[in-house]
Scaffold this active site. Structure first.
Site, PDB file in Angstrom:
ATOM      1  N   LEU A   1     -14.334   2.759  10.791  1.00  0.00           N
ATOM      2  CA  LEU A   1     -14.008   3.971  11.533  1.00  0.00           C
ATOM      3  C   LEU A   1     -12.528   3.998  11.882  1.00  0.00           C
ATOM      4  O   LEU A   1     -12.048   3.199  12.688  1.00  0.00           O
ATOM      5  CB  LEU A   1     -14.836   4.036  12.820  1.00  0.00           C
ATOM      6  CG  LEU A   1     -16.350   3.828  12.660  1.00  0.00           C
ATOM      7  CD1 LEU A   1     -17.026   3.793  14.019  1.00  0.00           C
ATOM      8  CD2 LEU A   1     -16.953   4.906  11.775  1.00  0.00           C
ATOM      9  N   GLY A   2     -11.812   4.921  11.256  1.00  0.00           N
ATOM     10  CA  GLY A   2     -10.408   5.133  11.560  1.00  0.00           C
ATOM     11  C   GLY A   2     -10.116   6.608  11.409  1.00  0.00           C
ATOM     12  O   GLY A   2     -10.958   7.451  11.723  1.00  0.00           O
TER      13      GLY A   2
ATOM     14  N   GLU B   1      -7.810  -5.645   5.550  1.00  0.00           N
ATOM     15  CA  GLU B   1      -7.734  -5.315   4.132  1.00  0.00           C
ATOM     16  C   GLU B   1      -6.583  -6.051   3.470  1.00  0.00           C
ATOM     17  O   GLU B   1      -6.680  -6.470   2.313  1.00  0.00           O
ATOM     18  CB  GLU B   1      -7.578  -3.803   3.967  1.00  0.00           C
ATOM     19  CG  GLU B   1      -8.816  -3.031   4.411  1.00  0.00           C
ATOM     20  CD  GLU B   1      -8.601  -1.542   4.452  1.00  0.00           C
ATOM     21  OE1 GLU B   1      -9.016  -0.855   3.505  1.00  0.00           O
ATOM     22  OE2 GLU B   1      -8.011  -1.065   5.444  1.00  0.00           O
TER      23      GLU B   1
ATOM     24  N   ARG C   1     -10.843  15.253   8.316  1.00  0.00           N
ATOM     25  CA  ARG C   1     -11.771  15.624   7.247  1.00  0.00           C
ATOM     26  C   ARG C   1     -13.119  16.016   7.833  1.00  0.00           C
ATOM     27  O   ARG C   1     -13.611  15.366   8.763  1.00  0.00           O
ATOM     28  CB  ARG C   1     -11.962  14.467   6.263  1.00  0.00           C
ATOM     29  CG  ARG C   1     -10.699  14.048   5.530  1.00  0.00           C
ATOM     30  CD  ARG C   1     -10.986  12.870   4.609  1.00  0.00           C
ATOM     31  NE  ARG C   1      -9.765  12.233   4.158  1.00  0.00           N
ATOM     32  CZ  ARG C   1      -9.621  10.917   3.977  1.00  0.00           C
ATOM     33  NH1 ARG C   1     -10.642  10.109   4.218  1.00  0.00           N
ATOM     34  NH2 ARG C   1      -8.482  10.413   3.568  1.00  0.00           N
TER      35      ARG C   1
ATOM     36  N   ASN D   1       0.872  -1.181   0.000  1.00  0.00           N
ATOM     37  CA  ASN D   1       0.000   0.000   0.000  1.00  0.00           C
ATOM     38  C   ASN D   1       0.902   1.222   0.000  1.00  0.00           C
ATOM     39  O   ASN D   1       1.491   1.581   1.018  1.00  0.00           O
ATOM     40  CB  ASN D   1      -0.904  -0.012   1.234  1.00  0.00           C
ATOM     41  CG  ASN D   1      -1.826   1.191   1.307  1.00  0.00           C
ATOM     42  OD1 ASN D   1      -1.819   2.055   0.437  1.00  0.00           O
ATOM     43  ND2 ASN D   1      -2.619   1.257   2.356  1.00  0.00           N
TER      44      ASN D   1
ATOM     45  N   ARG E   1      -2.824  -2.324  -3.177  1.00  0.00           N
ATOM     46  CA  ARG E   1      -4.013  -1.503  -2.950  1.00  0.00           C
ATOM     47  C   ARG E   1      -3.975  -0.328  -3.921  1.00  0.00           C
ATOM     48  O   ARG E   1      -2.991   0.396  -4.020  1.00  0.00           O
ATOM     49  CB  ARG E   1      -4.035  -0.967  -1.527  1.00  0.00           C
ATOM     50  CG  ARG E   1      -5.258  -0.098  -1.251  1.00  0.00           C
ATOM     51  CD  ARG E   1      -5.060   0.805  -0.065  1.00  0.00           C
ATOM     52  NE  ARG E   1      -6.246   1.645   0.157  1.00  0.00           N
ATOM     53  CZ  ARG E   1      -6.198   2.809   0.781  1.00  0.00           C
ATOM     54  NH1 ARG E   1      -5.049   3.288   1.209  1.00  0.00           N
ATOM     55  NH2 ARG E   1      -7.304   3.518   0.948  1.00  0.00           N
TER      56      ARG E   1
ATOM     57  N   LYS F   1       3.342   0.860   3.155  1.00  0.00           N
ATOM     58  CA  LYS F   1       2.900  -0.150   4.105  1.00  0.00           C
ATOM     59  C   LYS F   1       2.938  -1.512   3.430  1.00  0.00           C
ATOM     60  O   LYS F   1       2.688  -1.623   2.230  1.00  0.00           O
ATOM     61  CB  LYS F   1       1.485   0.154   4.592  1.00  0.00           C
ATOM     62  CG  LYS F   1       1.370   1.457   5.358  1.00  0.00           C
ATOM     63  CD  LYS F   1      -0.063   1.712   5.806  1.00  0.00           C
ATOM     64  CE  LYS F   1      -0.176   3.046   6.533  1.00  0.00           C
ATOM     65  NZ  LYS F   1      -1.561   3.334   6.953  1.00  0.00           N
TER      66      LYS F   1
ATOM     67  N   ARG G   1      -8.339   8.258  20.738  1.00  0.00           N
ATOM     68  CA  ARG G   1      -7.858   7.875  22.074  1.00  0.00           C
ATOM     69  C   ARG G   1      -7.520   9.111  22.907  1.00  0.00           C
ATOM     70  O   ARG G   1      -7.886   9.188  24.095  1.00  0.00           O
ATOM     71  CB  ARG G   1      -6.625   6.968  21.944  1.00  0.00           C
ATOM     72  CG  ARG G   1      -6.930   5.617  21.326  1.00  0.00           C
ATOM     73  CD  ARG G   1      -5.678   4.913  20.872  1.00  0.00           C
ATOM     74  NE  ARG G   1      -4.989   5.646  19.804  1.00  0.00           N
ATOM     75  CZ  ARG G   1      -3.949   5.191  19.131  1.00  0.00           C
ATOM     76  NH1 ARG G   1      -3.455   3.994  19.420  1.00  0.00           N
ATOM     77  NH2 ARG G   1      -3.388   5.908  18.174  1.00  0.00           N
TER      78      ARG G   1
ATOM     79  N   HIS H   1     -12.991   2.494   0.849  1.00  0.00           N
ATOM     80  CA  HIS H   1     -12.935   1.464   1.900  1.00  0.00           C
ATOM     81  C   HIS H   1     -13.657   0.184   1.489  1.00  0.00           C
ATOM     82  O   HIS H   1     -14.042  -0.629   2.337  1.00  0.00           O
ATOM     83  CB  HIS H   1     -13.546   1.956   3.225  1.00  0.00           C
ATOM     84  CG  HIS H   1     -12.807   3.084   3.880  1.00  0.00           C
ATOM     85  ND1 HIS H   1     -13.445   4.114   4.526  1.00  0.00           N
ATOM     86  CD2 HIS H   1     -11.484   3.351   3.981  1.00  0.00           C
ATOM     87  CE1 HIS H   1     -12.556   4.966   5.002  1.00  0.00           C
ATOM     88  NE2 HIS H   1     -11.352   4.523   4.670  1.00  0.00           N
TER      89      HIS H   1
ATOM     90  N   ASN I   1     -11.965  -0.510  18.699  1.00  0.00           N
ATOM     91  CA  ASN I   1     -11.300  -0.241  19.975  1.00  0.00           C
ATOM     92  C   ASN I   1     -11.962   0.804  20.855  1.00  0.00           C
ATOM     93  O   ASN I   1     -11.427   1.117  21.915  1.00  0.00           O
ATOM     94  CB  ASN I   1      -9.850   0.195  19.715  1.00  0.00           C
ATOM     95  CG  ASN I   1      -9.006  -0.924  19.138  1.00  0.00           C
ATOM     96  OD1 ASN I   1      -8.721  -1.900  19.819  1.00  0.00           O
ATOM     97  ND2 ASN I   1      -8.634  -0.789  17.875  1.00  0.00           N
TER      98      ASN I   1
ATOM     99  N   ILE J   1     -10.977   2.813  15.248  1.00  0.00           N
ATOM    100  CA  ILE J   1     -11.930   3.314  16.246  1.00  0.00           C
ATOM    101  C   ILE J   1     -13.046   2.307  16.458  1.00  0.00           C
ATOM    102  O   ILE J   1     -13.425   2.001  17.596  1.00  0.00           O
ATOM    103  CB  ILE J   1     -12.499   4.676  15.806  1.00  0.00           C
ATOM    104  CG1 ILE J   1     -11.390   5.725  15.720  1.00  0.00           C
ATOM    105  CG2 ILE J   1     -13.593   5.136  16.765  1.00  0.00           C
ATOM    106  CD1 ILE J   1     -11.839   7.044  15.102  1.00  0.00           C
ATOM    107  N   GLY J   2     -13.590   1.780  15.387  1.00  0.00           N
ATOM    108  CA  GLY J   2     -14.699   0.838  15.492  1.00  0.00           C
ATOM    109  C   GLY J   2     -14.357  -0.400  16.285  1.00  0.00           C
ATOM    110  O   GLY J   2     -15.210  -0.968  16.978  1.00  0.00           O
TER     111      GLY J   2
END
Length: 399
Positions: free
Chosen positions: A206-207, A382, A238, A10, A88, A17, A282, A177, A332, A329-330
């Protein structure tokens, strides 16, 4: 058939990555990223079994140099048995409705999508071309963020603007996504004991970037992102949806340029803009616990707008088999999940507090209160989905 290994790449503007995925292992053999490429601070990080295995300074390294530095580590981790590379690619336009083997025609088509994703596709192309030079004998596959959403009906993807802008310039909703939504949609069906081809889900990825998706019978029927990844939910930096005339208002009142407004909405808004503190959920949750009002407001706006999006996308479902939370986020944040579901009482949703608290740090599970519709926390992968697509194309009779 012998176990096969796929390298997933990616490529970003200053980062690369990667994950080495093996059919025989549930977790990557090797994963990590090269950061700050092109600068004196460029560095390569590698993880194995969730620990930093290797860190190497690469002053001034570009993407090719980073891949060259990575090669020996990949060779060692897979014992020299690498069978393909999956890339990706952010934007495939209307041309790519599924993943594809990369050849000259595919490269040209990806290049033609650059006007639709000027910040992403050039970097994805750079990673592909570099990998093809370094691994000339290996099959390489492009997996598109937008492909999963090409099943949206026209009434869901069209904007209410003059027709020629769509017909001649491709201005429509594409969504992003898709690889993540596709992966967790299939996992949700498996967990619930349903056939993927006979199930209906609302999915929330959610990130730092966020999107929702209505998944019906394994296909995307609608999603929150649009022509660009700016449309839809509140995100890390955003804004998500704003009045479409905000650009004109800021230009008239403040004299801002288009570039300044785009930078504001993409890089200085969202959680960061609302809180004035951070784009990291966080950090905002910690500040909320200390009574920091802007952080508290940022979290509440995030959750309310997420709930609005999920309820709106329910229009695309014949029934609701459950809601999926995924992404950093979703997966954690029990707080975000609970606050969001709290706004969705009309859909009959309710959280089991203890189950919700357990699902953090990669732990998946069902978090709905007994007798209420399913709420699932499913870690996305992913990278694994890209590897699966790559393997499927390697097995294709035409490959």
């Amino acid at each position: 058939m012998a176990t096969r290994n796929i390298l997933v790449l990616n490529c970003g503007s200053s980062s690369l990555k990667f994950a080495l995925i093996s059919q025989a292992h549930a977790t990557p053999l090797l994963a990590g990223q090269a950061e700050r490429l092109g600068s004196p601070q460029a560095v390569l990080h590698c993880w194995q079994a969730a620990n930093i295995r290797h860190q190497r300074e690469l002053p001034g390294a570009d993407h090719r140099a980073a891949l060259e530095a990575l090669l020996p580590l990949v060779e060692e981790a897979c014992e020299g048995r690498l069978h393909g590379i999956g890339h990706r690619v952010v934007h495939g336009g209307e041309q790519f409705t599924q993943s594809c083997l990369i050849d000259a025609r595919a490269l040209e088509a990806i290049r033609a999508m650059v006007p639709l994703a000027p910040l992403h596709n050039p970097q994805n192309l750079l990673g592909i071309e570099t990998a093809m030079q370094l691994f000339p004998g290996l099959p390489q596959v492009a997996v598109f963020d937008t492909a999963f959403h090409q099943s949206m009906p026209e009434h869901a993807f069209r904007y209410a603007i003059p027709d020629y802008l769509y017909r001649e310039h491709g201005v429509r909703r594409y969504g992003f996504h898709g690889t993540s939504h596709r992966y967790v949609g299939r996992r949700a069906a498996e967990i619930a004991g349903l056939a993927p081809g006979d199930s209906s889900w609302l999915s929330a990825h959610l990130g730092n970037g966020c999107s929702t998706c209505a998944i019906v019978d394994g296909q995307s029927r609608d999603t929150s992102m649009g022509l660009t990844p700016l449309e839809g939910l509140v995100m890390g930096t955003r804004s998500g949806d704003v009045d479409p005339n905000l650009h004109g208002h800021l230009a008239r009142v403040l004299g801002w340029s288009l570039e300044e407004i785009d930078h504001l909405l993409n890089s200085e808004s969202g959680l960061l803009g609302l809180s004035g503190l951070s784009n990291d959920m966080r950090s905002l949750e910690q500040a909320r616990a200390r009574g920091h009002r802007p952080a508290t407001l940022a979290i509440e706006v995030f959750c309310y707008r997420l709930a609005k999006s999920l309820s709106a996308l329910s229009c695309a479902l014949p029934r609701l088999d459950g809601v999926i939370f995924t992404g950093g986020i979703g997966e954690n944040s029990p707080l975000v999940r609970a606050r969001t579901v709290g706004y969705l009482g009309l859909l009959g949703l309710a959280v089991d507090k203890a189950a919700n608290a357990r699902c953090v740090g990669g732990v998946s599970g069902t978090i709905n209160a007994p007798g209420h519709p399913r709420l699932l926390v499913i870690p996305t992968s992913e990278e694994r989905q890209i590897a699966l697509d790559t393997l499927a194309l390697l097995d294709s009779p035409t490959s």
